[in-house]
Design a protein around this motif. Structure first.
Motif, PDB file in Angstrom:
ATOM      1  N   THR A   1      33.317  32.402  31.511  1.00 40.06           N
ATOM      2  CA  THR A   1      32.073  32.579  31.828  1.00 40.06           C
ATOM      3  C   THR A   1      31.961  32.988  33.150  1.00 40.06           C
ATOM      4  O   THR A   1      32.369  32.374  33.918  1.00 40.06           O
ATOM      5  CB  THR A   1      31.188  31.352  31.573  1.00 40.06           C
ATOM      6  N   PRO A   2      31.210  34.012  33.666  1.00 38.76           N
ATOM      7  CA  PRO A   2      30.678  34.339  34.877  1.00 38.76           C
ATOM      8  C   PRO A   2      30.446  33.305  35.735  1.00 38.76           C
ATOM      9  O   PRO A   2      29.575  32.297  35.293  1.00 38.76           O
ATOM     10  CB  PRO A   2      29.784  35.328  34.992  1.00 38.76           C
TER      11      PRO A   2
ATOM     12  N   ARG B   1      40.970  33.542  35.750  1.00 38.94           N
ATOM     13  CA  ARG B   1      39.614  33.384  35.469  1.00 38.94           C
ATOM     14  C   ARG B   1      38.879  34.071  36.296  1.00 38.94           C
ATOM     15  O   ARG B   1      37.911  33.585  37.239  1.00 38.94           O
ATOM     16  CB  ARG B   1      38.787  32.058  35.221  1.00 38.94           C
ATOM     17  N   PRO B   2      38.834  35.361  36.642  1.00 34.46           N
ATOM     18  CA  PRO B   2      38.176  36.253  37.678  1.00 34.46           C
ATOM     19  C   PRO B   2      36.937  36.332  37.693  1.00 34.46           C
ATOM     20  O   PRO B   2      36.246  36.468  38.870  1.00 34.46           O
ATOM     21  CB  PRO B   2      38.942  37.556  37.564  1.00 34.46           C
ATOM     22  N   HIS B   3      36.188  35.992  36.724  1.00 31.06           N
ATOM     23  CA  HIS B   3      34.664  35.953  36.638  1.00 31.06           C
ATOM     24  C   HIS B   3      34.029  34.467  36.920  1.00 31.06           C
ATOM     25  O   HIS B   3      33.012  34.395  37.386  1.00 31.06           O
ATOM     26  CB  HIS B   3      34.058  36.329  35.559  1.00 31.06           C
TER      27      HIS B   3
ATOM     28  N   ILE C   1      35.067  26.052  48.227  1.00 31.76           N
ATOM     29  CA  ILE C   1      34.404  27.733  47.997  1.00 31.76           C
ATOM     30  C   ILE C   1      33.864  27.815  46.752  1.00 31.76           C
ATOM     31  O   ILE C   1      32.916  28.583  46.513  1.00 31.76           O
ATOM     32  CB  ILE C   1      35.578  28.842  48.310  1.00 31.76           C
ATOM     33  N   THR C   2      34.444  27.247  45.689  1.00 27.67           N
ATOM     34  CA  THR C   2      33.863  27.420  44.330  1.00 27.67           C
ATOM     35  C   THR C   2      32.516  26.944  44.229  1.00 27.67           C
ATOM     36  O   THR C   2      31.561  27.593  43.740  1.00 27.67           O
ATOM     37  CB  THR C   2      34.774  26.960  43.158  1.00 27.67           C
ATOM     38  N   HIS C   3      32.162  25.636  44.623  1.00 26.59           N
ATOM     39  CA  HIS C   3      31.039  25.157  44.471  1.00 26.59           C
ATOM     40  C   HIS C   3      29.848  25.965  45.524  1.00 26.59           C
ATOM     41  O   HIS C   3      28.837  26.000  45.210  1.00 26.59           O
ATOM     42  CB  HIS C   3      31.118  23.495  44.873  1.00 26.59           C
TER      43      HIS C   3
ATOM     44  N   SER D   1      35.555  41.993  38.871  1.00 25.31           N
ATOM     45  CA  SER D   1      34.713  40.835  38.931  1.00 25.31           C
ATOM     46  C   SER D   1      33.632  40.819  40.180  1.00 25.31           C
ATOM     47  O   SER D   1      34.102  41.251  41.192  1.00 25.31           O
ATOM     48  CB  SER D   1      35.237  39.640  38.677  1.00 25.31           C
ATOM     49  N   LEU D   2      32.547  40.615  39.768  1.00 22.44           N
ATOM     50  CA  LEU D   2      31.370  40.409  41.048  1.00 22.44           C
ATOM     51  C   LEU D   2      32.176  39.535  42.036  1.00 22.44           C
ATOM     52  O   LEU D   2      32.165  39.678  43.286  1.00 22.44           O
ATOM     53  CB  LEU D   2      30.232  39.950  40.659  1.00 22.44           C
ATOM     54  N   LEU D   3      32.712  38.545  41.698  1.00 20.97           N
ATOM     55  CA  LEU D   3      33.242  37.476  42.567  1.00 20.97           C
ATOM     56  C   LEU D   3      34.570  38.084  43.560  1.00 20.97           C
ATOM     57  O   LEU D   3      34.543  37.996  44.683  1.00 20.97           O
ATOM     58  CB  LEU D   3      34.175  36.401  41.702  1.00 20.97           C
ATOM     59  N   ARG D   4      35.162  39.086  42.942  1.00 21.77           N
ATOM     60  CA  ARG D   4      36.328  39.777  43.663  1.00 21.77           C
ATOM     61  C   ARG D   4      35.626  40.629  44.392  1.00 21.77           C
ATOM     62  O   ARG D   4      36.218  41.190  45.694  1.00 21.77           O
ATOM     63  CB  ARG D   4      37.237  40.381  42.688  1.00 21.77           C
ATOM     64  N   VAL D   5      34.659  41.463  44.115  1.00 25.14           N
ATOM     65  CA  VAL D   5      33.897  42.445  44.985  1.00 25.14           C
ATOM     66  C   VAL D   5      33.389  41.789  46.106  1.00 25.14           C
ATOM     67  O   VAL D   5      33.577  42.164  47.246  1.00 25.14           O
ATOM     68  CB  VAL D   5      32.871  43.066  44.174  1.00 25.14           C
TER      69      VAL D   5
END
Length: 221
Positions: free
Chosen positions: A102-103, A146-148, A167-169, A199-203
């Motif tokens: 899940t994104p 889980r890149p998203h 960083i995740t939270h 993924s948007l996270l990686r962008v």
């Protein structure tokens, strides 16, 4: 932790500069240069060997995952590589099977909390069973699978964002307190072109990293 924790106010404000404000245009240029040229090996992190989240390898760490982490400039010592790929492979795979794709901007907070499979796996990778791995290397391994959902983190990004303690939270609360942020970030990806598989996270990670890296280069120069 509250979604509006003051620990993350600086980071959230800085991230907004990339997607809404004065750093947006630079982000488009920098992320395009990062992924659409051959200048940065990190551009291969998600794409190497077809990606770490493809169906046949999504629930196990592979040698390609470790190589992908090296593309980000991080080496994993042989003792930890053996622990990941062989000694504790079954334990790691059992947790990976429980982590969704899940994104992050759609996932409930329960999917990233310490008691979640993702949180448990992150803690496991920081145990004595995986010597010298380190928190930032662990985030990269998880981001590969889980890149998203799970973000990369390194010293450059930490410095730009004011060193948020989780960083995740931090990013989960950033996305969830304003759904338009994901849409604006997606429009940046569309404007760049050629990176719809990223993924948007990686962008976002690349935008922040490039900004911090360029500042470091200019300071040294």
């Amino acid at each position: 932790m509250s979604e509006t924790s003051p620990d993350y106010q600086f980071a959230h404000h800085t991230l907004d500069r990339f997607v809404y404000g004065d750093l947006r245009q630079a982000a488009i240029v920098n992320v395009g240069r990062y992924f659409n040229t051959d200048l940065y090996t990190g551009a291969r992190f998600e794409r190497l060997d077809g990606g770490g989240d493809r169906a046949d390898v999504a629930h196990q760490f592979t040698a390609a995952d470790l190589t992908a982490v090296r593309c980000l400039g991080t080496d994993i010592k042989p003792v930890s590589a053996i622990a990941i790929l062989e000694t504790h492979a079954n334990r790691l795979s059992a947790l990976l099977r429980r982590i969704p794709h899940t994104p992050i901007y759609e996932a409930p907070k329960s999917e990233i909390d310490p008691a979640s499979a993702a949180g448990t796996l992150a803690s496991m990778l920081l145990s004595d069973d995986f010597p010298h791995l380190g928190r930032m290397t662990a985030t990269k391994l998880l981001a590969r699978k889980r890149p998203h959902l799970l973000p990369c983190y390194d010293i450059v990004v930490a410095r730009v964002l004011g060193k948020p303690r989780d960083i995740t939270h931090c990013l989960h609360s950033w996305f969830h307190t304003d759904p338009e942020r994901a849409k604006s970030l997606a429009s940046i990806r569309d404007d760049i072109g050629g990176i719809s598989d990223i993924s948007l996270l990686r962008v976002l990670d690349a935008a922040v990293w490039m900004h911090g890296y360029e500042d470091t280069v200019e300071t040294v120069a």
